[in-house]
Design an enzyme around this catalytic site. Structure first.
Site, PDB file in Angstrom:
ATOM      1  N   ASP A 107       0.833  -1.187   0.000  1.00  0.00           N
ATOM      2  CA  ASP A 107       0.000   0.000   0.000  1.00  0.00           C
ATOM      3  C   ASP A 107       0.880   1.252   0.000  1.00  0.00           C
ATOM      4  O   ASP A 107       1.741   1.413   0.857  1.00  0.00           O
ATOM      5  CB  ASP A 107      -0.879  -0.040   1.254  1.00  0.00           C
ATOM      6  CG  ASP A 107      -1.908   1.062   1.257  1.00  0.00           C
ATOM      7  OD1 ASP A 107      -1.652   2.108   0.643  1.00  0.00           O
ATOM      8  OD2 ASP A 107      -2.957   0.885   1.890  1.00  0.00           O
ATOM      9  N   THR A 154      -3.171   6.143  -3.677  1.00  0.00           N
ATOM     10  CA  THR A 154      -2.003   6.855  -3.152  1.00  0.00           C
ATOM     11  C   THR A 154      -0.776   6.668  -4.028  1.00  0.00           C
ATOM     12  O   THR A 154      -0.043   7.617  -4.278  1.00  0.00           O
ATOM     13  CB  THR A 154      -1.682   6.383  -1.733  1.00  0.00           C
ATOM     14  OG1 THR A 154      -1.742   4.967  -1.708  1.00  0.00           O
ATOM     15  CG2 THR A 154      -2.670   6.938  -0.756  1.00  0.00           C
ATOM     16  N   THR A 155      -0.583   5.431  -4.495  1.00  0.00           N
ATOM     17  CA  THR A 155       0.578   5.189  -5.341  1.00  0.00           C
ATOM     18  C   THR A 155       0.441   5.984  -6.639  1.00  0.00           C
ATOM     19  O   THR A 155       1.394   6.618  -7.086  1.00  0.00           O
ATOM     20  CB  THR A 155       0.712   3.693  -5.655  1.00  0.00           C
ATOM     21  OG1 THR A 155       0.587   2.968  -4.444  1.00  0.00           O
ATOM     22  CG2 THR A 155       2.047   3.380  -6.282  1.00  0.00           C
ATOM     23  N   ASP A 177      -9.292  -0.189   3.325  1.00  0.00           N
ATOM     24  CA  ASP A 177      -9.351   0.420   1.996  1.00  0.00           C
ATOM     25  C   ASP A 177     -10.447  -0.201   1.151  1.00  0.00           C
ATOM     26  O   ASP A 177     -11.124   0.489   0.395  1.00  0.00           O
ATOM     27  CB  ASP A 177      -7.995   0.292   1.299  1.00  0.00           C
ATOM     28  CG  ASP A 177      -6.951   1.174   1.960  1.00  0.00           C
ATOM     29  OD1 ASP A 177      -7.352   2.036   2.776  1.00  0.00           O
ATOM     30  OD2 ASP A 177      -5.760   1.002   1.687  1.00  0.00           O
TER      31      ASP A 177
END
Lengths: 531, 563
Positions: free
Chosen positions: A59, A92-93, A393
Site C-alpha cells: 500500500d 495513493t501510489t 481500503d
C-alpha cells in the site's frame, strides 16, 4: 545574491533552475521507490526495522508513512498522497507516480526554455478537459453484489496477494450490504474489525454479529449460551471505594464498616434487578440471559450473576454499545430504573473462545444484524496488520461506489482514453499552452506503463497497442495483466472509483503546478529570535 | 478469591521512561524465585499481571503503557520480545536467515517481495550479556553512566506487547526536542492512535482488573507530553473515575527545543508547566512534581545534594535512578500485601489533598542516614536538621502545619532499639515504648513538626541496588547494606547491594510559593511571541484563563490552617 542572505548570512538557498532541479529530483526519487508497487502485479515490500520489527505492505500510503522522508519537496508530495488516502482510501501510489511524471514531462519543455507559468496554464486546461472525459467514461451502476465485488476486488488486489484479495472481497461486500439500510449513507464504524493471531490469513471471515476481545471473569459462568436475551448497559456494578474512605474520617472501625455496607447494598440492588428480570423472562423456558456492561462488574456481583447462570461481560468498548444495539436489537441502558423486556436484544448464540491469554466472545445468529464484525486472522502480527489496512481500503472503495453511484473502467483504460482525447484537444488550443497539455497527456500514461512493466511486459509496446485499440473502439480499453493484450475492463469487471480518479486529477495538477512555480528554496532557522 | 487492588501505570516521555525503566528494574530485582522464602511484604500483583504467550509460556509483566518518540527504542522491538512477532537476524549463514524464510513463505503466494531493511540496531553490552546465560551481569562493569544512550540500554524488565507506544509524528533526537508544546500534545491525543488504540489498551488492562484502585501517571512536564498526559487523565476521569496519582517530572538536562535558543527553551518549559499544572489541578487526584534540580522554572538550578550520594547533575541515567528509588518507596503504601484499606491509592491521595490542595511535594533520604552500628532510637535522637531532601523543584521542605505520608524501608525490627536488659540509656527516652518502626517515626514527627499530621508505613526490605542500578553514586562511607560508617571504608570493588530509604509526600504552605513563582514566570512570557503555541491551537485568552485559575489554585495554600 538572494535577499535572505543579507538578513541571515547562515541561510541556505537555491534559486530558479536550481530550485526546480531540487523539486524534480525529489519527485522522481519518490516515484522510483513507489513505481514497483503499482497494480495487482506490483511487488510487496517487507520493511525490517533496526530492532527487527517487520512490516509487509504494498500500500502506497503505508509505505510513505514508514519511510522517513526528510526532503521538503518529497514530504509535500507525501502529504498530498496521505490526503488522498484520508479522503478516498485509495489511489495513493498513483498520486505519487503522477506528480513525479508531470514534473518529468514538464522538465523536457522547461529545459528548452519554456516558462513554467505557461506549462501550468496548460496543466489547468488539460485537467479540466480530463475531468470532462472522466464524466464521459463513467458507468452508472446498480447497487448489487456483482458490481460491488468488481470494484472491491480491483482495490484489494493492489494491496494483498490475489488469493487473499478474493476472500477479502467477498467479506467486505457482504459486510457493507449487511449494514446498509435503504438509501442512507453507510457508517463504516458499524463494521467492527477484530483480530486474532491464529490460523491463516484466508481464514478471515465475516461474523454476522459482534465479536468482543474479552470474556467472562468468573470460573462458574456459562461459556456458551443459546437463545439468549442480551442486556447492554452502562451501569457500574462495582463497589467504588470512595475517597472519604481514608483513615482520618472515621471515628471507629464500626462506623466505617457501616458506611461500606451501605455502599455495597446499593450495588447489590442493581444486581438484584437484573436477576429479577432474568427470572421473570427465562425461568421455565429455554431462554438464557447475557449482560454486557460498559462499566465494571466486581467479583461479588459476578458471583451473584454466575449463580443465576447469567453470562456477564464487563468493560465493553464504548463503541460496541452502539454496535450491539444495532446487531441484537434492544437499547443500551444507562440505568435500571425501568428495565423490561423491550430493552433487551436477542442473539441465537453467545460463546467464548480462548486463545492464549486472550478471550473472545462471539455474539451471533442475531435476527437482523445492522452491525457486523470482520474477524481478521493471521499467523503473525505483520500479516494481520496488512490485512487490516487492506480491509479498511476495501470498505472505503465500496462505500465510494455507493456514494458515486457510478464507476470508471479500470486497468489503465481511463488514462489511455484521456491521452487520446487530450492529444486531439491539444490541436484546438492556440499558442505554447498546448505544450503543457501535451505534457499532461503524456504524464497520464505513467499508470498503464507501470502496470505493464510490473507485469513483465514492454512499456512502449503496450502503450502503442492500447492507444491504437482505443482509437478504434468506442468503449474504453484497458490492459489485461495476465496476457499483456488490450481488453475491455467492463468484461473483466475491473473498475475504479470515480471519486478516486477525480481527486487524483485535481490534487496532482495543483501540487505539480505549485512545485513548478517555485523559484527559490531557502532554509533559515530562527534560533536567534527572542521568545 | 484474590483481593489484589490493581494499579495501572502510564509513562509519557523519554525522561519518564528513564525513571520508569529504573523503577521496573528495581522491582524485578526484588522478586524472589525461591519458593521457600516467606512471601514478600510487597504485593507485586498490584503493578504486574500474569499472562500466557503464544508458546504457552507464562509471562509476568508490568501493567504498564509507555509512550516515546520514534527512534528512542534502539534494539527493542515495539512489540517486546516475549510474544514473538519480531525477527532476530541471523549472525551467520549456517542457521538460515529468518528474513529469507518469511520471504519464501510469501513467495508461495505468487507475489514478489522486496526486502528493505535498516541496519541492525546496536545492542548495548549489558543487553548482550542479558541474553548470555554464562555471564553473571552482577560481576561486570558496564560503565552505564557514561555510555547509556537511551533507556532501553539498561532495561532489565521485559514488557507486554501492549506496553510500548511510539509516536511516529516526531523523531527522537538527543540534541533537540521536536515534540515541543502542550498544545501539540493535545492535538496528538486527538489522533486515531491515541483516541482509539491507546484508550483501547487502557480498557483492556482495566477489564482484567477485579478491584482497580486507580492509575499513576508519570510524565515529562517540560515538553509536548504535558498536553498528551493531561488529556489522557481527562479521559481516565470520564471513563473510569478512579484515583489518579500524577507525577510530572523535570529532566536535569536542558535539551533545547527545535529552532529555539536557551531563553526560548526556558519560556516554552514555563508555559508548558503552567498549562500542565492548571490542568492537573482539575484532573489529577494528587500530583507531585519530581526532579533533582532545585529550580526549574526559568533556568535549571543546581542539583539537590543528597547525603552520601555523589551523582552527576545532568546525567539522565543516574538522576533517574534516584527518582525511581523515591517512587518505589513512596508507592509502597498502596502496594503492600494484607494492607488495611486506608492504604489504597485513593486513601493516599485523599489524605493529602484536603482543601483542594492537590499539589504536594516530594522529600527523600537515600540512604537513610543511619550508622551501621546504631539503633533507630539513637539515630533519631541525635538527628539534627531536616530528615530528608526535597525532590520537588522550587519547593522547600515544610516543617510546621503539614500533612505528610511517609514510607520507611530497610530498617529491620531488630535495629529499632536494644532489648530491655541491654537498654541502659535508651530506657529513659519516650520512644522506647514504641514497638515498631512506623510507631517510632510517628512519635518523632509529632515532636519535630508542629501541628502536623503524618502517616507512616514501613517495610523491612531495603531498595535493592543491583546492576543496572548505578552503584557508582554511593560514596565509600556506605557499607554493603547501605548504612553509614565513620570508621571503615567500603572497598572499591565491593558493591552496595541495598539501601535503606525514607520517602515522603508533603502538603505544606511552601507549595504556595512554588505556584506563585511559576505563575510569576509564566505571566512574564509573551505568549504571542511564541508562535509555535498559536500554531498548535492555543488561544491567548485560554492561556490567560489558565494562569488565573492557577492563581486561584494557589490560594488553597494561602491560609495556615488548624488541624
Amino acid at each position: 545574491m538572494a535577499s535572505i542572505s543579507l538578513l541571515n548570512p547562515k541561510a541556505e538557498f537555491a534559486r530558479a533552475a536550481q530550485a526546480l532541479a531540487i523539486n524534480i529530483s525529489a519527485a522522481k526519487g519518490l516515484q522510483d521507490v513507489m513505481r514497483t508497487n503499482l497494480g495487482p502485479k506490483g511487488t510487496m515490500k517487507m520493511l525490517v526495522s533496526g530492532a527487527g520489527d517487520i512490516k509487509i505492505t504494498k500500500d502506497g500510503n503505508v509505505l510513505l508513512h514508514e519511510m522517513q522522508i526528510q526532503h521538503p519537496t518529497a514530504s509535500m508530495i507525501a502529504r498530498a498522497s496521505t490526503a488522498q488516502d484520508d479522503s478516498t482510501g485509495d489511489g495513493t501510489t498513483s498520486t505519487v507516480l503522477l506528480i513525479g511524471e508531470l514534473l518529468k514531462q514538464a522538465d523536457i519543455f522547461l529545459t528548452e526554455g519554456l516558462h513554467p507559468r505557461i506549462v501550468t496554464e496548460g496543466f489547468e486546461k488539460a485537467r479540466n478537459k480530463a475531468l470532462a472525459i472522466l464524466d464521459d467514461v463513467k458507468i452508472p451502476i446498480e447497487i448489487n453484489k456483482k458490481n460491488l465485488m468488481g470494484i472491491a476486488n480491483t482495490s484489494l488486489r493492489t494491496k494483498v496477494h490475489p488469493g487473499l484479495a478474493d476472500v477479502l472481497t467477498e467479506v467486505c461486500v457482504d459486510a457493507i450490504l449487511a449494514i446498509r439500510k435503504d438509501e442512507k449513507p453507510v457508517d463504516l464504524h458499524m463494521v467492527e474489525l477484530m483480530e486474532m493471531q491464529h490460523k491463516t490469513a484466508t481464514d478471515t471471515s465475516l461474523i454476522r454479529g459482534i465479536v468482543m476481545d474479552h470474556g467472562t471473569r468468573h470460573p462458574d459462568m456459562p461459556k456458551r449460551l443459546e437463545n439468549a436475551y442480551v442486556l447492554t448497559c452502562n451501569v457500574s456494578l462495582e463497589y467504588e471505594k470512595s475517597e472519604v474512605n481514608s483513615g482520618f474520617f472515621y471515628k471507629t472501625a464500626e462506623e466505617r464498616e457501616k458506611f461500606v455496607r451501605a455502599e455495597r447494598e446499593f450495588i447489590d440492588q442493581r444486581v438484584q434487578k437484573i436477576i429479577a428480570l432474568k427470572r421473570k423472562l427465562c425461568d421455565g423456558t429455554e431462554k438464557t440471559f447475557v449482560v454486557i456492561n460498559q462499566k465494571g462488574i466486581d467479583p461479588m456481583s459476578l458471583d451473584a450473576l454466575a449463580k443465576e447462570g447469567i453470562m456477564a461481560l464487563r468493560r465493553a468498548k464504548r463503541r460496541n454499545m452502539e454496535r450491539l444495539a444495532l446487531a441484537c436489537g434492544g437499547t443500551a441502558m444507562n440505568s435500571f430504573d425501568d428495565l423490561d423486556e423491550s430493552n433487551l436484544g436477542y442473539a441465537g448464540v453467545v460463546y467464548e473462545h480462548v486463545l492464549g491469554e486472550n478471550k473472545y466472545t462471539f455474539v451471533e445468529e442475531c435476527k437482523n444484524p445492522q452491525s457486523v464484525t470482520i474477524l481478521i486472522k493471521g499467523p503473525n502480527k505483520h500479516t494481520i496488520v496488512q490485512i487490516k489496512d487492506a480491509i479498511r481500503d476495501g470498505l472505503r472503495a465500496i462505500n465510494n461506489a455507493l456514494l458515486d453511484k457510478c464507476v470508471i473502467p479500470g486497468a489503465g483504460a481511463f488514462e489511455v482514453r484521456a491521452y487520446n482525447e487530450l492529444m486531439k484537444y491539444k490541436d484546438t488550443v492556440k499558442g505554447k499552452v498546448r505544450l503543457g497539455i501535451q505534457a499532461f497527456a503524456e504524464a497520464l500514461l505513467v499508470v498503464p506503463k507501470n502496470l505493464a512493466i510490473n507485469s513483465g511486459y514492454d512499456a512502449q509496446d503496450t502503450i502503442v497497442k492500447l492507444t491504437e485499440e482505443d482509437r478504434l473502439n468506442p468503449e474504453p480499453i484497458g490492459l489485461d495483466l495476465s496476457t499483456g493484450e488490450p481488453m475491455k475492463p467492463v468484461d473483466m469487471s475491473v473498475y475504479d472509483n470515480y471519486l478516486v480518479k477525480k481527486q487524483i486529477l485535481n490534487s496532482c495538477s495543483v501540487i505539480a503546478s505549485n512545485l513548478l512555480l517555485v523559484d527559490e528554496v531557502m532554509r533559515a532557522g530562527m534560533t536567534s529570535l527572542k521568545g | 478469591m484474590s483481593t489484589t487492588r490493581e494499579v495501572i501505570a502510564l509513562q509519557f516521555g523519554n525522561y519518564s521512561n528513564y525513571i520508569g525503566t529504573h523503577w521496573w528494574n528495581i522491582q524485578e530485582s526484588s522478586f524472589s524465585y525461591n519458593p521457600e522464602d516467606a512471601p514478600s511484604e510487597i504485593n507485586h500483583d498490584v503493578l504486574y499481571r500474569e499472562g500466557v504467550n503464544l508458546n504457552k509460556q507464562v509471562t509476568y509483566t508490568p501493567r504498564l503503557l509507555l509512550v516515546d518518540l520514534d527512534g528512542s527504542l534502539k534494539h527493542l522491538p515495539r512489540e517486546g520480545e516475549l510474544y514473538g512477532n519480531s525477527v532476530k537476524r541471523a549472525t551467520d549463514d549456517s542457521a538460515g536467515d529468518p528474513l529469507k524464510k518469511i520471504k519464501e513463505d510469501l513467495e508461495d503466494l505468487s507475489t514478489d517481495v522486496e526486502i528493505v531493511q535498516q541496519p541492525q540496531a546496536d545492542k548495548h553490552d549489558f543487553q548482550k550479556d542479558l541474553e548470555n546465560p554464562v555471564v553473571d551481569i552482577q560481576e561486570q562493569n558496564y560503565n552505564l553512566a557514561d555510555n547509556v544512550e537511551t533507556w532501553t540500554d539498561y532495561l532489565y524488565a521485559r514488557y507486554h506487547p501492549r506496553t510500548v507506544n511510539i509516536i511516529n509524528e516526531y523523531k527522537y533526537d538527543t540534541e533537540k526536542q521536536t515534540f515541543d508544546t502542550f498544545s501539540s500534545g493535545v492535538q496528538l491525543w486527538k489522533t486515531e492512535q491515541f483516541e482509539y488504540d491507546f484508550c483501547d489498551k487502557i480498557r483492556q488492562y482495566v477489564e482484567e482488573c477485579d478491584y482497580m484502585q486507580g492509575t499513576q501517571v508519570l510524565f515529562d512536564c517540560f515538553n509536548g507530553y504535558t498536553g498528551l498526559a493531561t488529556e489522557c487523565m481527562e479521559y481516565l476521569n470520564d471513563e473510569y473515575s478512579k484515583a489518579i496519582f500524577a507525577i510530572p517530572v523535570y529532566s536535569p538536562r536542558n535539551t533545547l527545543f527545535e529552532n529555539a535558543d536557551e531563553p526560548m527553551t526556558d519560556s516554552i518549559r514555563v508555559v508548558n508547566s503552567a498549562l500542565a499544572f492548571h490542568k492537573l489541578s482539575e484532573q489529577a487526584s494528587l500530583f507531585v512534581p519530581l526532579g533533582t534540580c532545585d529550580r526549574v522554572w526559568r533556568q535549571l538550578g543546581a542539583a539537590r545534594p543528597l547525603s552520601a550520594l555523589n551523582y552527576k547533575a545532568d546525567n539522565l541515567y543516574q538522576t533517574s535512578a534516584i527518582l525511581a528509588g523515591y517512587l518505589d518507596t513512596i508507592t509502597l503504601r498502596y502496594r503492600l500485601r494484607n494492607a488495611p484499606s486506608a492504604y489504597s491509592l485513593a486513601g493516599f491521595c485523599g489524605d493529602l489533598t484536603n482543601y483542594g490542595r492537590k499539589l504536594a511535594s516530594a522529600a527523600f533520604a537515600m540512604p537513610f542516614p543511619m550508622q551501621h552500628d546504631m539503633d533507630l532510637i539513637d539515630c533519631l535522637d541525635k538527628f539534627e536538621g531536616p530528615l530528608f531532601t526535597s525532590l520537588t523543584p522550587n519547593c522547600n521542605i515544610g516543617t510546621d502545619y503539614i500533612i505528610q505520608s511517609l514510607c520507611v524501608r530497610g530498617i529491620a525490627r531488630e535495629r529499632l532499639k536494644q532489648p530491655l536488659e541491654k537498654a541502659k540509656e535508651q530506657m529513659r527516652m519516650a520512644a522506647y515504648k514504641c514497638d515498631s518502626v512506623s510507631e517510632m517515626f510517628q512519635l518523632y514527627l509529632q515532636c519535630a513538626n508542629h501541628a502536623s499530621m503524618s502517616h507512616v508505613a514501613s517495610v523491612s526490605m531495603a531498595i535493592p541496588t543491583r546492576i543496572p542500578f548505578p552503584n557508582e553514586i554511593f560514596t565509600d562511607e556506605m557499607t554493603k547494606l547501605g548504612f553509614l560508617s565513620t570508621t571503615a571504608r567500603r572497598l572499591a570493588e565491593e558493591k552496595v547491594v541495598s539501601v535503606p530509604a525514607l520517602a515522603a509526600v508533603q502538603s505544606s504552605s511552601e507549595l504556595g510559593d512554588t505556584l506563585e513563582t511559576l505563575h510569576r514566570e509564566a505571566k512574564r512570557v509573551k505568549i504571542a511571541k511564541l508562535h509555535r503555541f498559536r500554531a498548535a491551537g492555543l488561544e491567548e485568552d485560554d492561556y490567560r484563563d489558565a494562569l488565573e485559575q492557577l492563581l486561584l489554585f494557589k490560594d488553597n495554600y494561602e491560609d495556615n490552617f488548624e488541624l
